[in-house]
Scaffold this motif. Structure first.
Motif, PDB file in Angstrom:
ATOM      1  N   TYR A   1       4.600  -1.720   2.866  1.00 50.57           N
ATOM      2  CA  TYR A   1       6.016  -1.616   3.221  1.00 50.57           C
ATOM      3  C   TYR A   1       6.422  -1.268   4.603  1.00 50.57           C
ATOM      4  O   TYR A   1       5.512  -0.850   5.260  1.00 50.57           O
ATOM      5  N   ALA A   2       7.718  -1.553   4.866  1.00 50.39           N
ATOM      6  CA  ALA A   2       8.373  -1.378   6.177  1.00 50.39           C
ATOM      7  C   ALA A   2       9.628  -0.496   5.848  1.00 50.39           C
ATOM      8  O   ALA A   2      10.514  -0.955   5.141  1.00 50.39           O
ATOM      9  N   VAL A   3      10.055   0.395   6.865  1.00 48.47           N
ATOM     10  CA  VAL A   3      11.446   1.074   6.885  1.00 48.47           C
ATOM     11  C   VAL A   3      11.959   0.676   7.975  1.00 48.47           C
ATOM     12  O   VAL A   3      11.439   0.766   9.109  1.00 48.47           O
ATOM     13  N   GLN A   4      13.329   0.225   7.930  1.00 47.99           N
ATOM     14  CA  GLN A   4      14.176  -0.340   8.997  1.00 47.99           C
ATOM     15  C   GLN A   4      15.441   0.253   8.502  1.00 47.99           C
ATOM     16  O   GLN A   4      16.115  -0.082   7.442  1.00 47.99           O
ATOM     17  N   ASN A   5      16.321   1.533   9.314  1.00 50.10           N
ATOM     18  CA  ASN A   5      17.489   1.572   9.154  1.00 50.10           C
ATOM     19  C   ASN A   5      17.604   2.307   8.098  1.00 50.10           C
ATOM     20  O   ASN A   5      18.540   1.969   7.152  1.00 50.10           O
ATOM     21  N   ALA A   6      16.660   3.200   7.517  1.00 48.76           N
ATOM     22  CA  ALA A   6      16.432   3.837   6.224  1.00 48.76           C
ATOM     23  C   ALA A   6      16.416   2.793   4.963  1.00 48.76           C
ATOM     24  O   ALA A   6      16.474   3.586   3.889  1.00 48.76           O
ATOM     25  N   ILE A   7      16.116   1.317   5.194  1.00 43.27           N
ATOM     26  CA  ILE A   7      15.819   0.669   4.049  1.00 43.27           C
ATOM     27  C   ILE A   7      14.476   0.304   3.983  1.00 43.27           C
ATOM     28  O   ILE A   7      13.815   0.192   4.998  1.00 43.27           O
ATOM     29  N   VAL A   8      14.192   0.567   2.883  1.00 44.24           N
ATOM     30  CA  VAL A   8      12.371   0.164   2.437  1.00 44.24           C
ATOM     31  C   VAL A   8      12.338  -1.313   2.107  1.00 44.24           C
ATOM     32  O   VAL A   8      13.020  -1.771   1.002  1.00 44.24           O
ATOM     33  N   TYR A   9      11.336  -2.113   2.744  1.00 47.75           N
ATOM     34  CA  TYR A   9      11.046  -3.377   2.559  1.00 47.75           C
ATOM     35  C   TYR A   9       9.812  -3.382   1.935  1.00 47.75           C
ATOM     36  O   TYR A   9       8.706  -2.678   2.323  1.00 47.75           O
ATOM     37  N   TRP A  10       9.540  -4.465   0.879  1.00 45.22           N
ATOM     38  CA  TRP A  10       8.230  -4.662   0.488  1.00 45.22           C
ATOM     39  C   TRP A  10       7.717  -5.952   0.503  1.00 45.22           C
ATOM     40  O   TRP A  10       8.228  -6.719   0.463  1.00 45.22           O
ATOM     41  N   GLY A  11       6.364  -5.959   0.581  1.00 45.16           N
ATOM     42  CA  GLY A  11       5.413  -7.089   0.417  1.00 45.16           C
ATOM     43  C   GLY A  11       5.187  -7.468  -1.226  1.00 45.16           C
ATOM     44  O   GLY A  11       5.812  -6.401  -2.242  1.00 45.16           O
ATOM     45  N   ARG A  12       4.670  -8.546  -1.446  1.00 43.54           N
ATOM     46  CA  ARG A  12       4.656  -8.931  -2.663  1.00 43.54           C
ATOM     47  C   ARG A  12       3.164  -8.058  -3.464  1.00 43.54           C
ATOM     48  O   ARG A  12       3.136  -8.334  -4.683  1.00 43.54           O
ATOM     49  N   GLY A  13       2.354  -7.793  -2.525  1.00 46.04           N
ATOM     50  CA  GLY A  13       1.159  -7.059  -3.157  1.00 46.04           C
ATOM     51  C   GLY A  13      -0.134  -8.100  -3.051  1.00 46.04           C
ATOM     52  O   GLY A  13       0.320  -9.256  -3.261  1.00 46.04           O
ATOM     53  N   THR A  14      -1.275  -7.176  -2.782  1.00 43.44           N
ATOM     54  CA  THR A  14      -2.293  -8.073  -2.768  1.00 43.44           C
ATOM     55  C   THR A  14      -3.395  -7.269  -3.680  1.00 43.44           C
ATOM     56  O   THR A  14      -3.346  -6.166  -3.518  1.00 43.44           O
ATOM     57  N   GLN A  15      -4.173  -8.028  -4.775  1.00 40.72           N
ATOM     58  CA  GLN A  15      -5.104  -7.178  -5.577  1.00 40.72           C
ATOM     59  C   GLN A  15      -6.522  -6.860  -4.898  1.00 40.72           C
ATOM     60  O   GLN A  15      -6.848  -7.601  -4.017  1.00 40.72           O
ATOM     61  N   VAL A  16      -6.664  -5.827  -4.918  1.00 48.11           N
ATOM     62  CA  VAL A  16      -8.096  -5.147  -4.453  1.00 48.11           C
ATOM     63  C   VAL A  16      -9.026  -4.809  -5.881  1.00 48.11           C
ATOM     64  O   VAL A  16      -8.354  -3.965  -6.646  1.00 48.11           O
ATOM     65  N   THR A  17      -9.969  -5.410  -5.995  1.00 46.77           N
ATOM     66  CA  THR A  17     -10.764  -5.250  -7.258  1.00 46.77           C
ATOM     67  C   THR A  17     -12.089  -4.609  -6.766  1.00 46.77           C
ATOM     68  O   THR A  17     -12.942  -5.413  -6.101  1.00 46.77           O
ATOM     69  N   VAL A  18     -12.564  -3.402  -7.056  1.00 47.95           N
ATOM     70  CA  VAL A  18     -13.831  -2.741  -6.697  1.00 47.95           C
ATOM     71  C   VAL A  18     -14.876  -2.771  -8.211  1.00 47.95           C
ATOM     72  O   VAL A  18     -14.471  -1.841  -9.075  1.00 47.95           O
ATOM     73  N   SER A  19     -15.693  -3.502  -8.246  1.00 48.43           N
ATOM     74  CA  SER A  19     -16.447  -3.505  -9.406  1.00 48.43           C
ATOM     75  C   SER A  19     -17.906  -3.950  -9.069  1.00 48.43           C
ATOM     76  O   SER A  19     -18.116  -5.067  -8.269  1.00 48.43           O
TER      77      SER A  19
END
Length: 114
Positions: free
Chosen positions: A95-113
């Motif tokens: 995420y990133a904050v610009q002028n009090a607005i939060v922007y999000w990425g689509r996400g990336t999966q992390v699996t620990v197994s």
């Protein structure tokens, strides 16, 4: 602001992984950047955040194992994850904050197994 994460994958317990998040678009006055994570049925959890001056904060669960860093020239934030545990398995969102607005990425999966 557009955010694109990379670096997720499948690792064994105890191994390491580094996530990257590149910001593009109108990047004037980007403030804090960081990472949240989410598992099914749970709320999104703050993992780490970093200010433009590189002051970092971490969740207790990752303190001492994860390191967040930021390259302001490349508009990129990184999350170095060491000594990974199965409970770190989640989708990690930048995420990133610009002028009090939060922007999000689509996400990336992390699996620990094992």
């Amino acid at each position: 602001v557009q955010l694109e994460e990379s670096g997720g994958g499948l690792v064994r317990p105890g191994e390491s992984l580094t996530l990257s998040c590149a910001a593009s678009g109108s990047l004037f006055s980007i403030n804090a950047m960081g990472w949240y994570r989410q598992t099914p049925g749970k709320q999104r959890e703050l993992v780490a955040r970093i200010t433009p001056g590189r002051i970092a904060n971490y969740a207790d669960s990752v303190q001492g194992r994860f390191t967040i860093s930021r390259d302001n020239a490349k508009n990129t934030v990184y999350l170095e994850m060491n000594s990974l545990k199965p409970e770190d398995t989640a989708i990690y969102y930048c995420y990133a904050v610009q002028n009090a607005i939060v922007y999000w990425g689509r996400g990336t999966q992390v699996t620990v197994s094992s």
